[in-house]
Design a protein around this motif. Structure first.
Motif, PDB file in Angstrom:
ATOM      1  N   LEU A 255      12.416  11.567  34.120  1.00  0.00           N
ATOM      2  CA  LEU A 255      12.094  11.947  35.491  1.00  0.00           C
ATOM      3  C   LEU A 255      10.647  12.408  35.606  1.00  0.00           C
ATOM      4  O   LEU A 255      10.102  12.996  34.681  1.00  0.00           O
ATOM      5  N   THR A 256      10.062  12.173  36.777  1.00  0.00           N
ATOM      6  CA  THR A 256       8.767  12.783  37.078  1.00  0.00           C
ATOM      7  C   THR A 256       9.027  14.240  37.432  1.00  0.00           C
ATOM      8  O   THR A 256      10.172  14.636  37.689  1.00  0.00           O
ATOM      9  N   LEU A 257       7.968  15.023  37.472  1.00  0.00           N
ATOM     10  CA  LEU A 257       8.124  16.429  37.838  1.00  0.00           C
ATOM     11  C   LEU A 257       8.684  16.545  39.247  1.00  0.00           C
ATOM     12  O   LEU A 257       9.550  17.380  39.517  1.00  0.00           O
ATOM     13  N   TRP A 258       8.229  15.678  40.164  1.00  0.00           N
ATOM     14  CA  TRP A 258       8.715  15.705  41.540  1.00  0.00           C
ATOM     15  C   TRP A 258      10.211  15.386  41.584  1.00  0.00           C
ATOM     16  O   TRP A 258      10.968  16.055  42.293  1.00  0.00           O
ATOM     17  N   GLU A 259      10.655  14.373  40.835  1.00  0.00           N
ATOM     18  CA  GLU A 259      12.073  14.012  40.818  1.00  0.00           C
ATOM     19  C   GLU A 259      12.919  15.141  40.241  1.00  0.00           C
ATOM     20  O   GLU A 259      13.997  15.452  40.761  1.00  0.00           O
ATOM     21  N   PHE A 260      12.437  15.763  39.159  1.00  0.00           N
ATOM     22  CA  PHE A 260      13.174  16.867  38.561  1.00  0.00           C
ATOM     23  C   PHE A 260      13.269  18.038  39.531  1.00  0.00           C
ATOM     24  O   PHE A 260      14.323  18.655  39.679  1.00  0.00           O
ATOM     25  N   SER A 261      12.166  18.328  40.205  1.00  0.00           N
ATOM     26  CA  SER A 261      12.160  19.414  41.190  1.00  0.00           C
ATOM     27  C   SER A 261      13.166  19.144  42.304  1.00  0.00           C
ATOM     28  O   SER A 261      13.875  20.049  42.734  1.00  0.00           O
TER      29      SER A 261
ATOM     30  N   ALA B 115       2.992  33.002  30.734  1.00  0.00           N
ATOM     31  CA  ALA B 115       4.220  32.224  30.862  1.00  0.00           C
ATOM     32  C   ALA B 115       3.939  30.894  31.553  1.00  0.00           C
ATOM     33  O   ALA B 115       4.493  29.856  31.172  1.00  0.00           O
ATOM     34  N   TYR B 116       3.059  30.900  32.548  1.00  0.00           N
ATOM     35  CA  TYR B 116       2.691  29.660  33.235  1.00  0.00           C
ATOM     36  C   TYR B 116       2.002  28.700  32.269  1.00  0.00           C
ATOM     37  O   TYR B 116       2.310  27.507  32.240  1.00  0.00           O
ATOM     38  N   ASP B 117       1.075  29.211  31.467  1.00  0.00           N
ATOM     39  CA  ASP B 117       0.380  28.372  30.486  1.00  0.00           C
ATOM     40  C   ASP B 117       1.361  27.778  29.483  1.00  0.00           C
ATOM     41  O   ASP B 117       1.261  26.605  29.122  1.00  0.00           O
ATOM     42  N   ALA B 118       2.325  28.586  29.035  1.00  0.00           N
ATOM     43  CA  ALA B 118       3.332  28.097  28.083  1.00  0.00           C
ATOM     44  C   ALA B 118       4.191  27.015  28.722  1.00  0.00           C
ATOM     45  O   ALA B 118       4.522  26.012  28.073  1.00  0.00           O
ATOM     46  N   LEU B 119       4.534  27.183  29.992  1.00  0.00           N
ATOM     47  CA  LEU B 119       5.320  26.184  30.703  1.00  0.00           C
ATOM     48  C   LEU B 119       4.537  24.882  30.844  1.00  0.00           C
ATOM     49  O   LEU B 119       5.078  23.787  30.650  1.00  0.00           O
ATOM     50  N   CYS B 120       3.257  24.984  31.150  1.00  0.00           N
ATOM     51  CA  CYS B 120       2.411  23.785  31.256  1.00  0.00           C
ATOM     52  C   CYS B 120       2.301  23.067  29.913  1.00  0.00           C
ATOM     53  O   CYS B 120       2.357  21.832  29.852  1.00  0.00           O
ATOM     54  N   GLU B 121       2.154  23.821  28.831  1.00  0.00           N
ATOM     55  CA  GLU B 121       2.085  23.222  27.499  1.00  0.00           C
ATOM     56  C   GLU B 121       3.389  22.502  27.162  1.00  0.00           C
ATOM     57  O   GLU B 121       3.369  21.415  26.578  1.00  0.00           O
ATOM     58  N   LEU B 122       4.522  23.092  27.529  1.00  0.00           N
ATOM     59  CA  LEU B 122       5.804  22.457  27.288  1.00  0.00           C
ATOM     60  C   LEU B 122       5.906  21.149  28.059  1.00  0.00           C
ATOM     61  O   LEU B 122       6.323  20.126  27.527  1.00  0.00           O
ATOM     62  N   GLY B 123       5.499  21.174  29.320  1.00  0.00           N
ATOM     63  CA  GLY B 123       5.519  19.950  30.129  1.00  0.00           C
ATOM     64  C   GLY B 123       4.608  18.877  29.531  1.00  0.00           C
ATOM     65  O   GLY B 123       4.976  17.701  29.492  1.00  0.00           O
ATOM     66  N   ASP B 124       3.425  19.274  29.065  1.00  0.00           N
ATOM     67  CA  ASP B 124       2.510  18.327  28.446  1.00  0.00           C
ATOM     68  C   ASP B 124       3.111  17.728  27.184  1.00  0.00           C
ATOM     69  O   ASP B 124       2.960  16.530  26.920  1.00  0.00           O
ATOM     70  N   SER B 125       3.806  18.542  26.394  1.00  0.00           N
ATOM     71  CA  SER B 125       4.405  18.024  25.161  1.00  0.00           C
ATOM     72  C   SER B 125       5.538  17.042  25.458  1.00  0.00           C
ATOM     73  O   SER B 125       5.753  16.084  24.740  1.00  0.00           O
ATOM     74  N   TRP B 126       6.264  17.273  26.553  1.00  0.00           N
ATOM     75  CA  TRP B 126       7.346  16.356  26.947  1.00  0.00           C
ATOM     76  C   TRP B 126       6.789  15.038  27.447  1.00  0.00           C
ATOM     77  O   TRP B 126       7.398  13.998  27.289  1.00  0.00           O
ATOM     78  N   ASN B 127       5.637  15.091  28.120  1.00  0.00           N
ATOM     79  CA  ASN B 127       5.069  13.898  28.721  1.00  0.00           C
ATOM     80  C   ASN B 127       4.104  13.156  27.820  1.00  0.00           C
ATOM     81  O   ASN B 127       3.537  12.144  28.211  1.00  0.00           O
ATOM     82  N   GLY B 128       3.932  13.664  26.620  1.00  0.00           N
ATOM     83  CA  GLY B 128       3.090  12.973  25.643  1.00  0.00           C
ATOM     84  C   GLY B 128       1.669  13.299  25.853  1.00  0.00           C
ATOM     85  O   GLY B 128       0.709  12.770  25.752  1.00  0.00           O
TER      86      GLY B 128
END
Length: 53
Positions: free
Chosen positions: A9-15, A40-53
């Motif tokens: 899913l894209t972030l928009w679809e997941f949202s 916490a926001y930075d950690a969340l962004c890093e997690l999203g980046d790791s999921w999206n390659g």
């Protein structure tokens, strides 16, 4: 949804899925608790980046 579908899913679809789920459970866009800290926001962004390659 299986994890493979969630990861596709894209972030928009997941949202949209989260909003729909919350609405079906009697919740709307209300936010409970404290806003995310910068760390916490930075950690969340890093997690999203790791999921999206």
């Amino acid at each position: 949804m299986p994890p493979s579908e969630v990861k596709a899913l894209t972030l928009w679809e997941f949202s949209a899925c989260v909003v729909g789920w919350n609405k079906s459970q009697g919740k709307s866009h209300s936010v409970e608790g404290e806003p995310l800290s910068d760390e916490a926001y930075d950690a969340l962004c890093e997690l999203g980046d790791s999921w999206n390659g």
